[in-house]
Design an enzyme around this catalytic site. Sequence first.
Site, mmCIF file in Angstrom:
data_model
loop_
_atom_site.group_PDB
_atom_site.id
_atom_site.type_symbol
_atom_site.label_atom_id
_atom_site.label_comp_id
_atom_site.label_asym_id
_atom_site.label_seq_id
_atom_site.Cartn_x
_atom_site.Cartn_y
_atom_site.Cartn_z
ATOM 1 N N TYR A 168 0.877 -1.173 0.000
ATOM 2 C CA TYR A 168 0.000 0.000 0.000
ATOM 3 C C TYR A 168 0.909 1.216 0.000
ATOM 4 C CZ TYR A 168 -4.060 2.823 1.626
ATOM 5 O OH TYR A 168 -5.071 3.732 1.766
ATOM 6 N N LYS A 223 -1.348 -1.331 -4.212
ATOM 7 C CA LYS A 223 -2.366 -0.290 -4.290
ATOM 8 C C LYS A 223 -1.631 1.030 -4.202
ATOM 9 C CE LYS A 223 -5.896 2.314 -2.059
ATOM 10 N NZ LYS A 223 -6.445 2.799 -0.773
#
Length: 310
Positions: free
Chosen positions: A138, A166
Amino acid sequence: MSAATALSGVVPPVCTPLSPDGEVDTRSLVRLVDHLIEGGVDGLFVLGSTSEVAYLPDGHRRVVLETVVGHVAGQVPVLAGAIDMTTLRVLDHAREAVRLGADGIVVTAPYYTRTHPAEIEGHFRSVASGAGVPVYAYDLPVSVHSKLGGDLLLDLGAEGVLAGVKDSSGDEGAFRSILLGRRERAGLDSFSVLTGGELTVDCALWMGADGVVPGLGNVDPHGYARLYRLARAGDWEAARVEQERLLRLFQFVTVGGTRMGGSSSALGAFKAALYLRGVIAHPTTAVPQIPLDEDEIATVGKHLSAADLL
C-alpha cells in the site's frame, strides 16, 4: 484467490459503520457489504484508510473482519489491512486476519520511525513470509512518509514476495513507470497494479492498471463498476463521462470546510452519504475526528440528489 491470479476490478475500501457510542455497527456493516456486492464490485478491502483503521482498536478490527468474512462467505475476495507502525505489530495483525479468513493482506511501509528502503524491503519480506496469503503493498506516502520505489515493488513482485500494489501516492509518473516495468520484466504477469486515485480511474485503466480501490465506491459502487466495464470494453468516451460524473459527486468530501481536518470531512461525507442512502444507521466517525453537522449532512444530500443517488 491465489498469488497466481491477478486481482482486478473494483475493490472498495469498506467504511466501518459505528454506533453513536463508537462500537462497530455490525448490522449496518452487513448492509454495506450487500450494497457493495449488489453494486458489482470484484473484491472488498477492509481495515484500510477509508475504514478508519488508524482509529480502530484491535477489538474493533477483529469484529470488522469476522463480520465481513463471515457474511461474504467467499462471494468475492476479502483483503484485510494489516497496518501498523512496525513489522512485529503488522505480523500480529496479519496472522489474526488470516485466522479469520482474509484472502490477502494489505501492508504499508513502516512508519513513525525514520525508515530506510532496505528496512522497508525487509519489512515486506518478513510479513510475506509470516502471512501465508498474498501480500499487497500500500503506497501511501501522505500517511507513512515513505514513497515506495517502483524497482523495489517490481523486484519483490518478480520474486513472489508481493502480489501487487495499491498506489495512493498521487504520483502518476511513478505509477506509469510501474506499469511499464511490469510489461518489460519477466515473472510479473500476476502482479496486480491497482490505483487508489478514484478521480482518474479511466486514465489509470487506459495506462494498463488492473483496477481501482475507490473510497467513493462505498457510496456509488454501481458507478465504479460501470466505469470499469466501459473501460474494459474500450468505450473510453463513455468511461470519461462516467468518471466526470463521479468527480462531481466527489466534491462533497470538502463539505466540512476548514473547521475540521480533511480526513474528518471526507470520511464524514462518505458516511453521511451512506446514512442518507439508507445503507448505514448513523454517520458516526471515530474520535478524535470532528463530526459533520446537520447543515453539512444536508449539503451531502444535495450532491447525492444531483448524482441521482437519492
